[in-house]
Design a protein around this motif. Structure first.
Motif, mmCIF file in Angstrom:
data_model
loop_
_atom_site.group_PDB
_atom_site.id
_atom_site.type_symbol
_atom_site.label_atom_id
_atom_site.label_comp_id
_atom_site.label_asym_id
_atom_site.label_seq_id
_atom_site.Cartn_x
_atom_site.Cartn_y
_atom_site.Cartn_z
ATOM 1 N N ALA A 56 48.171 31.840 38.868
ATOM 2 C CA ALA A 56 48.684 31.884 37.592
ATOM 3 C C ALA A 56 48.782 30.516 36.676
ATOM 4 O O ALA A 56 48.945 30.489 35.461
ATOM 5 N N ASP A 57 48.917 29.481 37.642
ATOM 6 C CA ASP A 57 49.072 27.990 36.986
ATOM 7 C C ASP A 57 47.400 27.574 36.449
ATOM 8 O O ASP A 57 47.684 26.657 35.775
ATOM 9 N N HIS A 58 46.525 27.938 37.126
ATOM 10 C CA HIS A 58 45.136 27.411 37.109
ATOM 11 C C HIS A 58 44.136 28.163 36.189
ATOM 12 O O HIS A 58 43.272 27.714 35.885
ATOM 13 N N ALA A 59 44.288 29.461 36.101
ATOM 14 C CA ALA A 59 43.343 30.358 35.604
ATOM 15 C C ALA A 59 42.815 30.061 34.264
ATOM 16 O O ALA A 59 41.697 30.012 34.227
ATOM 17 N N TYR A 60 43.910 29.815 33.691
ATOM 18 C CA TYR A 60 43.521 29.678 32.129
ATOM 19 C C TYR A 60 42.954 28.371 31.859
ATOM 20 O O TYR A 60 41.760 28.232 31.385
ATOM 21 N N THR A 61 43.116 27.381 32.688
ATOM 22 C CA THR A 61 42.660 25.827 32.595
ATOM 23 C C THR A 61 41.108 25.989 33.287
ATOM 24 O O THR A 61 40.337 25.352 32.605
ATOM 25 N N SER A 62 40.949 26.788 34.356
ATOM 26 C CA SER A 62 39.561 27.004 34.796
ATOM 27 C C SER A 62 38.646 27.611 33.850
ATOM 28 O O SER A 62 37.502 27.186 33.922
ATOM 29 N N ILE A 63 39.386 28.482 32.978
ATOM 30 C CA ILE A 63 38.274 29.188 32.358
ATOM 31 C C ILE A 63 37.886 28.077 30.909
ATOM 32 O O ILE A 63 36.720 28.057 30.417
ATOM 33 N N LEU A 123 35.617 51.612 33.965
ATOM 34 C CA LEU A 123 37.024 51.482 33.153
ATOM 35 C C LEU A 123 37.906 50.594 34.021
ATOM 36 O O LEU A 123 38.626 49.773 33.352
ATOM 37 N N PHE A 124 38.047 50.728 35.340
ATOM 38 C CA PHE A 124 38.968 50.131 35.990
ATOM 39 C C PHE A 124 38.672 48.669 36.204
ATOM 40 O O PHE A 124 39.395 47.613 36.144
ATOM 41 N N SER A 125 37.303 48.469 36.271
ATOM 42 C CA SER A 125 36.677 47.205 36.589
ATOM 43 C C SER A 125 37.006 46.269 35.152
ATOM 44 O O SER A 125 37.369 45.177 35.467
ATOM 45 N N GLY A 126 36.668 46.960 33.961
ATOM 46 C CA GLY A 126 36.891 46.186 32.835
ATOM 47 C C GLY A 126 38.496 45.854 32.670
ATOM 48 O O GLY A 126 38.757 44.843 32.136
ATOM 49 N N TYR A 127 39.170 46.665 33.002
ATOM 50 C CA TYR A 127 40.625 46.409 32.928
ATOM 51 C C TYR A 127 41.177 45.457 33.684
ATOM 52 O O TYR A 127 41.958 44.565 33.368
ATOM 53 N N THR A 128 40.742 45.313 35.229
ATOM 54 C CA THR A 128 41.381 44.335 36.213
ATOM 55 C C THR A 128 40.390 42.923 35.345
ATOM 56 O O THR A 128 41.176 42.013 35.724
ATOM 57 N N GLY A 129 39.244 43.174 35.091
ATOM 58 C CA GLY A 129 38.863 41.810 34.752
ATOM 59 C C GLY A 129 39.437 41.266 33.102
ATOM 60 O O GLY A 129 39.315 40.018 33.228
ATOM 61 N N TYR A 130 40.147 42.073 32.662
ATOM 62 C CA TYR A 130 40.605 41.705 31.307
ATOM 63 C C TYR A 130 41.959 40.601 31.598
ATOM 64 O O TYR A 130 42.193 39.732 30.625
ATOM 65 N N LEU A 131 42.588 40.747 32.591
ATOM 66 C CA LEU A 131 43.756 39.888 33.055
ATOM 67 C C LEU A 131 43.366 38.473 33.335
ATOM 68 O O LEU A 131 43.922 37.491 33.201
ATOM 69 N N LEU A 137 46.473 37.244 24.824
ATOM 70 C CA LEU A 137 45.879 38.433 24.791
ATOM 71 C C LEU A 137 45.706 39.313 25.950
ATOM 72 O O LEU A 137 46.124 40.338 26.159
ATOM 73 N N ALA A 138 45.240 38.662 26.854
ATOM 74 C CA ALA A 138 45.037 39.388 28.473
ATOM 75 C C ALA A 138 46.429 39.806 28.839
ATOM 76 O O ALA A 138 46.395 40.794 29.350
ATOM 77 N N LEU A 139 47.328 38.664 28.921
ATOM 78 C CA LEU A 139 48.485 39.113 29.284
ATOM 79 C C LEU A 139 49.321 40.248 28.467
ATOM 80 O O LEU A 139 49.948 41.320 29.294
ATOM 81 N N TRP A 140 49.351 40.178 27.268
ATOM 82 C CA TRP A 140 50.117 41.471 26.563
ATOM 83 C C TRP A 140 49.387 42.832 26.609
ATOM 84 O O TRP A 140 49.904 43.952 26.812
ATOM 85 N N ALA A 141 47.851 42.554 26.693
ATOM 86 C CA ALA A 141 47.194 43.847 26.746
ATOM 87 C C ALA A 141 47.373 44.533 28.101
ATOM 88 O O ALA A 141 47.520 45.644 28.313
ATOM 89 N N THR A 142 47.164 43.714 29.031
ATOM 90 C CA THR A 142 47.369 44.195 30.581
ATOM 91 C C THR A 142 49.125 44.618 30.715
ATOM 92 O O THR A 142 49.020 45.906 31.462
ATOM 93 N N GLN A 143 49.903 44.099 30.256
ATOM 94 C CA GLN A 143 51.363 44.595 30.323
ATOM 95 C C GLN A 143 51.429 45.815 29.678
ATOM 96 O O GLN A 143 52.116 46.959 29.932
ATOM 97 N N THR A 144 50.873 46.093 28.417
ATOM 98 C CA THR A 144 50.762 47.202 27.634
ATOM 99 C C THR A 144 50.226 48.349 28.369
ATOM 100 O O THR A 144 50.603 49.517 28.664
ATOM 101 N N GLY A 145 49.121 48.211 28.997
ATOM 102 C CA GLY A 145 48.420 49.095 29.874
ATOM 103 C C GLY A 145 48.956 49.447 31.155
ATOM 104 O O GLY A 145 49.206 50.851 31.516
ATOM 105 N N MET A 146 49.851 48.577 31.516
ATOM 106 C CA MET A 146 50.584 48.877 32.945
ATOM 107 C C MET A 146 51.977 49.640 32.687
ATOM 108 O O MET A 146 52.370 50.610 33.417
#
Length: 209
Positions: A56-63, A123-131, A137-146
């Motif tokens: 959680a602390d390094h994912a965005y910076t790694s991107i 579909l599920f692969s795309g959803y899991t990869g979105y986060l 955008l990834a956080l809010w979209a995943t939260q809405t989906g869940m």
């Protein structure tokens, strides 16, 4: 071992092809193109995984590191994202073609179920990869989906399995990552192999198989 592999590759293709079947049709080998994109996604995803950090602390910076510091990283990330969208589109079109042409009827009903499962996995692969990029955008979209999942039957159990802490927290991100890069791709490969086997066994939709 090499001989066995060559025999397997040779078995995938027919010994002869009718001239009329070489014409480009409206379906344009949608299933074959979707599988080609799946292979491209697997290769590009493997390269991205060499730099991505599922924390959680390094994912965005790694991107950001991939896109700004790694040679060809921005292209590779864009390729993976674009290929995933095209992959979903081709599977939807392939499914639509099967429905419109009645290719789900006996004796192909089992292969239709396998194809439908492949659509669900895509579909599920795309959803899991979105986060995984872990941007807003990834956080809010995943939260809405869940939250939408929770209102379904057994949705609460599914939610607790995917999100044991909170969306974007260490455990949920790790589970999304493992599903996206290990579980779902391996399941897709197995179902694709079974799908292709059933097509060959049932002589497909083409007269020369």
């Amino acid at each position: 071992m090499v001989t066995v592999f060559k025999d397997f590759i040779r078995h995938l293709f027919p010994r002869m092809v009718l001239k009329e079947n070489l014409k480009i049709s409206y379906t344009f080998c949608l299933g074959g193109m979707a599988f080609t994109l799946f292979v491209l996604l697997a290769v590009s995803g493997l390269l991205l995984a060499m730099y991505y950090q599922p924390h959680a602390d390094h994912a965005y910076t790694s991107i950001l590191y991939i896109e700004e510091q790694v040679f060809g990283g921005h292209f590779l990330h864009s390729l993976h994202r674009t290929a995933s969208n095209l992959y979903l589109l081709l599977i939807f079109l392939h499914t639509l073609r099967v429905l419109l042409t009645g290719a789900y009827r006996p004796p192909r009903q089992m292969n239709w179920l396998i194809g439908f499962l492949l659509l669900c996995l895509a579909l599920f692969s795309g959803y899991t990869g979105y986060l995984l990029p872990m941007d807003q955008l990834a956080l809010w979209a995943t939260q809405t989906g869940m939250e939408l999942v929770r209102i379904l039957p057994l949705g609460e159990l599914f939610y607790q399995f995917l999100v044991p802490d909170a969306v974007g927290e260490p455990l949920s991100l790790l589970r999304f990552y493992i599903l996206h890069v290990v579980v779902l791709p391996m399941t897709t490969v197995l179902l694709c192999a079974l799908h292709f086997y059933k097509i060959r066994k049932q002589k497909g939709a083409l007269p020369y198989l």
